[in-house]
Design a protein around this motif. Structure first.
Motif, PDB file in Angstrom:
ATOM      1  N   PHE A  96       0.845  -1.189   0.000  1.00  0.00           N
ATOM      2  CA  PHE A  96       0.000   0.000   0.000  1.00  0.00           C
ATOM      3  C   PHE A  96       0.881   1.240   0.000  1.00  0.00           C
ATOM      4  CE2 PHE A  96      -2.430   3.256   2.403  1.00  0.00           C
ATOM      5  CZ  PHE A  96      -3.476   3.423   1.505  1.00  0.00           C
ATOM      6  N   TYR A  97       0.553   2.221  -0.832  1.00  0.00           N
ATOM      7  CA  TYR A  97       1.347   3.441  -0.910  1.00  0.00           C
ATOM      8  C   TYR A  97       0.428   4.617  -1.241  1.00  0.00           C
ATOM      9  CZ  TYR A  97       0.804   3.074  -5.966  1.00  0.00           C
ATOM     10  OH  TYR A  97       0.267   3.000  -7.223  1.00  0.00           O
ATOM     11  N   LYS A 137      -6.064  29.889  -5.773  1.00  0.00           N
ATOM     12  CA  LYS A 137      -6.798  28.633  -5.827  1.00  0.00           C
ATOM     13  C   LYS A 137      -5.979  27.561  -5.116  1.00  0.00           C
ATOM     14  CE  LYS A 137      -8.038  29.893 -10.583  1.00  0.00           C
ATOM     15  NZ  LYS A 137      -7.981  29.457 -12.004  1.00  0.00           N
ATOM     16  N   SER A 138      -6.659  26.637  -4.477  1.00  0.00           N
ATOM     17  CA  SER A 138      -5.958  25.538  -3.811  1.00  0.00           C
ATOM     18  C   SER A 138      -6.833  24.292  -3.821  1.00  0.00           C
ATOM     19  CB  SER A 138      -5.583  25.905  -2.379  1.00  0.00           C
ATOM     20  OG  SER A 138      -6.751  26.118  -1.605  1.00  0.00           O
ATOM     21  N   THR A 139      -6.200  23.144  -3.707  1.00  0.00           N
ATOM     22  CA  THR A 139      -6.930  21.877  -3.686  1.00  0.00           C
ATOM     23  C   THR A 139      -6.040  20.771  -3.141  1.00  0.00           C
ATOM     24  OG1 THR A 139      -8.177  20.284  -5.021  1.00  0.00           O
ATOM     25  CG2 THR A 139      -6.241  21.258  -6.033  1.00  0.00           C
ATOM     26  N   LEU A 140      -6.666  19.725  -2.615  1.00  0.00           N
ATOM     27  CA  LEU A 140      -5.973  18.490  -2.244  1.00  0.00           C
ATOM     28  C   LEU A 140      -6.411  17.343  -3.148  1.00  0.00           C
ATOM     29  CD1 LEU A 140      -6.123  20.194   0.626  1.00  0.00           C
ATOM     30  CD2 LEU A 140      -5.190  18.043   1.485  1.00  0.00           C
ATOM     31  N   ALA A 141      -7.015  17.675  -4.274  1.00  0.00           N
ATOM     32  CA  ALA A 141      -7.599  16.657  -5.142  1.00  0.00           C
ATOM     33  C   ALA A 141      -6.572  15.718  -5.759  1.00  0.00           C
ATOM     34  CB  ALA A 141      -8.425  17.318  -6.261  1.00  0.00           C
ATOM     35  N   ALA A 142      -5.315  16.142  -5.842  1.00  0.00           N
ATOM     36  CA  ALA A 142      -4.280  15.269  -6.412  1.00  0.00           C
ATOM     37  C   ALA A 142      -3.722  14.280  -5.404  1.00  0.00           C
ATOM     38  CB  ALA A 142      -3.147  16.100  -7.005  1.00  0.00           C
ATOM     39  N   THR A 143      -4.250  14.282  -4.180  1.00  0.00           N
ATOM     40  CA  THR A 143      -3.881  13.264  -3.199  1.00  0.00           C
ATOM     41  C   THR A 143      -4.129  11.880  -3.781  1.00  0.00           C
ATOM     42  OG1 THR A 143      -4.285  14.692  -1.305  1.00  0.00           O
ATOM     43  CG2 THR A 143      -4.452  12.327  -0.929  1.00  0.00           C
ATOM     44  N   ARG A 144      -3.208  10.973  -3.555  1.00  0.00           N
ATOM     45  CA  ARG A 144      -3.219   9.695  -4.281  1.00  0.00           C
ATOM     46  C   ARG A 144      -3.133   8.506  -3.329  1.00  0.00           C
ATOM     47  NH1 ARG A 144       1.343   9.761  -8.684  1.00  0.00           N
ATOM     48  NH2 ARG A 144       0.156  11.665  -9.141  1.00  0.00           N
ATOM     49  N   LEU A 145      -3.855   7.447  -3.653  1.00  0.00           N
ATOM     50  CA  LEU A 145      -3.801   6.185  -2.925  1.00  0.00           C
ATOM     51  C   LEU A 145      -3.572   5.058  -3.923  1.00  0.00           C
ATOM     52  CD1 LEU A 145      -6.910   6.697  -0.599  1.00  0.00           C
ATOM     53  CD2 LEU A 145      -4.513   7.072   0.006  1.00  0.00           C
ATOM     54  N   GLY A 146      -2.683   4.118  -3.577  1.00  0.00           N
ATOM     55  CA  GLY A 146      -2.377   3.054  -4.514  1.00  0.00           C
ATOM     56  C   GLY A 146      -2.090   1.726  -3.841  1.00  0.00           C
ATOM     57  N   GLU A 163      -4.778   2.320  -8.495  1.00  0.00           N
ATOM     58  CA  GLU A 163      -4.392   3.631  -7.995  1.00  0.00           C
ATOM     59  C   GLU A 163      -5.498   4.635  -8.283  1.00  0.00           C
ATOM     60  OE1 GLU A 163      -0.206   5.105  -8.460  1.00  0.00           O
ATOM     61  OE2 GLU A 163      -1.229   6.711  -9.576  1.00  0.00           O
ATOM     62  N   VAL A 164      -5.828   5.453  -7.300  1.00  0.00           N
ATOM     63  CA  VAL A 164      -6.896   6.442  -7.444  1.00  0.00           C
ATOM     64  C   VAL A 164      -6.417   7.799  -6.938  1.00  0.00           C
ATOM     65  CG1 VAL A 164      -8.720   4.708  -7.195  1.00  0.00           C
ATOM     66  CG2 VAL A 164      -7.902   5.937  -5.174  1.00  0.00           C
ATOM     67  N   ASP A 165      -7.077   8.847  -7.437  1.00  0.00           N
ATOM     68  CA  ASP A 165      -6.939  10.174  -6.854  1.00  0.00           C
ATOM     69  C   ASP A 165      -8.311  10.836  -6.898  1.00  0.00           C
ATOM     70  OD1 ASP A 165      -7.323  11.136  -9.433  1.00  0.00           O
ATOM     71  OD2 ASP A 165      -5.253  11.769  -9.717  1.00  0.00           O
ATOM     72  N   ILE A 177     -10.364   6.650 -11.062  1.00  0.00           N
ATOM     73  CA  ILE A 177      -9.349   5.612 -11.242  1.00  0.00           C
ATOM     74  C   ILE A 177      -8.227   6.167 -12.106  1.00  0.00           C
ATOM     75  CG2 ILE A 177      -8.840   3.348 -12.197  1.00  0.00           C
ATOM     76  CD1 ILE A 177     -11.733   2.570 -11.625  1.00  0.00           C
ATOM     77  N   ARG A 178      -7.010   6.098 -11.606  1.00  0.00           N
ATOM     78  CA  ARG A 178      -5.845   6.429 -12.422  1.00  0.00           C
ATOM     79  C   ARG A 178      -5.344   5.175 -13.143  1.00  0.00           C
ATOM     80  NH1 ARG A 178      -2.383  10.635 -11.702  1.00  0.00           N
ATOM     81  NH2 ARG A 178      -0.584   9.227 -11.637  1.00  0.00           N
ATOM     82  N   HIS A 179      -5.008   4.160 -12.343  1.00  0.00           N
ATOM     83  CA  HIS A 179      -4.512   2.904 -12.902  1.00  0.00           C
ATOM     84  C   HIS A 179      -5.279   1.746 -12.280  1.00  0.00           C
ATOM     85  CE1 HIS A 179      -0.957   4.939 -14.598  1.00  0.00           C
ATOM     86  NE2 HIS A 179      -0.931   5.608 -13.448  1.00  0.00           N
ATOM     87  N   ALA A 180      -5.586   0.770 -13.092  1.00  0.00           N
ATOM     88  CA  ALA A 180      -6.187  -0.475 -12.602  1.00  0.00           C
ATOM     89  C   ALA A 180      -5.918  -1.539 -13.662  1.00  0.00           C
ATOM     90  CB  ALA A 180      -7.690  -0.315 -12.371  1.00  0.00           C
ATOM     91  N   TYR A 181      -4.908  -2.394 -13.420  1.00  0.00           N
ATOM     92  CA  TYR A 181      -4.541  -3.357 -14.453  1.00  0.00           C
ATOM     93  C   TYR A 181      -3.904  -4.604 -13.866  1.00  0.00           C
ATOM     94  CZ  TYR A 181       0.206  -1.468 -13.896  1.00  0.00           C
ATOM     95  OH  TYR A 181       1.428  -1.076 -13.398  1.00  0.00           O
ATOM     96  N   LEU A 182      -3.832  -5.632 -14.708  1.00  0.00           N
ATOM     97  CA  LEU A 182      -3.125  -6.872 -14.418  1.00  0.00           C
ATOM     98  C   LEU A 182      -2.064  -7.080 -15.493  1.00  0.00           C
ATOM     99  CD1 LEU A 182      -6.056  -9.307 -13.540  1.00  0.00           C
ATOM    100  CD2 LEU A 182      -4.419  -8.317 -11.933  1.00  0.00           C
TER     101      LEU A 182
END
Length: 434
Positions: A96-97, A137-146, A163-165, A177-182
């Motif tokens: 997890f990262y 302008k400001s945001t935390l929307a680029a916060t990422r979980l993978g 991986e999502v943001d 969804i940013r990445h989701a693959y096998l």
């Protein structure tokens, strides 16, 4: 001292000293006997010599026994403590990262959607037309979980990523969804970076959407990699470009040839073909790309990427609509060239910086321009230049500061006569990686 505590060098030294002492003792006794005793008593002297020799032999035996009784030194084996392995219920190992990221942007001039602190160069207002200047302008929307995971299937390893943001939706504030693959052997299925519009050769930016000439496209795809040599491979893919402007019947076919000329030079040649279709007409969109990454000297890296595309806006960022429908229902296509180039300098292990430039120019096809509903929203030229620095005081933390200036020139002027819009702003970012 107990003999079992003696080391081997000490025993040898004691043995030698004992031998020397006994020898000297024997010589002294022999001399003394010869001085004080008449020759007729030589037998007594010889007997004394034999007794000394016997005593010497006894001491030698005792020293040897002491040496052999010492236990051998035990070498302690250093065993690495195994790291804990996280596993799913089905036995797949996973890692997890992610990061927590806050972006801020001060728009000095120009500006687009007031809710988006990222690049909007292709749609910034023309001068004097509802500009959003002097805004923070400001945001935390680029916060990422993978999540990276792998498991063993027969004799092959299956790997995957999820991986999502939060940069989804019209205002870039929804989970996506940013990445989701096998990946299995030479195959990959799922969503990840497009095989045609790869980000590998873009100069580094703070802006999460990159700048003119770059692409941050992720597509659903089926991909196969053929390795010719350790330095050369060919990647073929069928991709879903998700172009809402057309009725999709077939996926896009993309190809990418990668080659490493030397340890400091990598190049990539790419091609794309895709059918654009409506109920009345169809056209073939196509494109080529060429990218290079060159380490000039250690710590100094040059990146460059070039595209020529006709009839598509779904792969390369900030392009005009790939096709436009004319009044008779037929399609006309846009065509453009773009390039981005930048130099990154690693000053030390904590500090690096990049300067970059991007440019896009669009073909002035009169049929295409006349078919546009609003000619002020389509661009003849786009360009941006930027400079940034990243500072990482410790491994989990990173801070960045960036200045960018760019302009767009529309195909037609606004009512006030302006054909140019500008993007003039300062970006900042703070990232904590975990």
């Amino acid at each position: 001292m107990n003999s079992t505590q003696l080391t081997e060098p000490t025993i040898k030294r004691n043995l030698m000293m004992s031998m020397i002492a006994l020898s000297m003792g024997g010589m002294s006794l022999s001399t003394q006997a010869q001085t004080q005793v008449p020759n007729k008593q030589s037998q007594e002297v010889e007997q004394l010599r034999q007794e000394v020799q016997a005593l010497r032999t006894l001491i030698e035996q005792q020293n040897v026994q002491s040496a052999t009784s010492i236990a051998p030194v035990q070498t302690q084996q250093v065993t690495a403590t195994p790291k804990s392995v996280l596993k799913t219920a089905q036995g797949a190992e996973f890692n997890f990262y992610g990061n927590v990221r806050i972006d801020a942007s001060y728009q000095s001039e120009g500006g687009g959607n007031v809710n988006i602190p990222y690049n909007q160069i292709n749609s910034v207002p023309l001068k004097g037309n509802a500009e959003n200047s002097d805004r923070l302008k400001s945001t935390l929307a680029a916060t990422r979980l993978g999540l990276d995971f792998k498991s063993q299937v027969a004799d092959q390893e299956v790997k995957g990523k999820i991986e999502v943001d939060f940069l989804g939706g019209a205002n870039l504030d929804n989970l996506r969804i940013r990445h989701a693959y096998l990946a299995y052997a030479d195959w990959l299925i799922g969503q990840t970076w497009s095989n045609f519009a790869v980000p590998d050769y873009m100069p580094e930016t703070i802006d999460a959407l990159a700048y003119v000439g770059g692409a941050v496209k992720r597509t659903a795809q089926v991909r196969h990699t053929t390795k010719f040599t350790p330095q050369t491979n060919l990647v073929m893919a069928l991709e879903d470009p998700k172009d809402a402007s057309i009725t999709q019947r077939l996926p896009a076919l993309t190809a990418r040839l990668n080659h490493q000329f030397a340890n400091n030079l990598n190049v990539s040649a790419r091609a794309m073909g895709h059918e654009k279709r409506t109920n009345i007409d169809e056209e073939m969109a196509w494109g080529v790309g060429l990218g290079a990454k060159y380490e000039v000297v250690p710590g100094t890296t040059l990146k460059a990427d070039y595209y020529h595309v006709k009839g598509d806006s779904s792969f390369v960022s900030f392009a005009n609509s790939g096709v436009v429908t004319q009044t008779d229902g037929s399609l006309v296509q846009s065509e453009f060239d773009s390039i981005t180039i930048g130099l990154t300098q690693q000053f030390n292990e904590k500090l690096r910086g990049t300067v970059g430039y991007g440019y896009m120019t669009f073909d002035e096809d009169p049929d295409y321009i006349n078919a546009l509903a609003d000619k002020t929203k389509a661009n003849k030229d786009l360009w941006q230049a930027w400079a940034n620095v990243f500072y990482s005081p410790t491994k989990p933390l990173s801070f960045g500061l960036e200045y960018v200036y760019g302009e767009r020139e529309a195909f037609a002027a606004a009512p006030n006569g302006s054909k140019t819009g500008e993007d003039n702003r300062i970006n900042a970012v703070a990232i904590y990686n975990f």
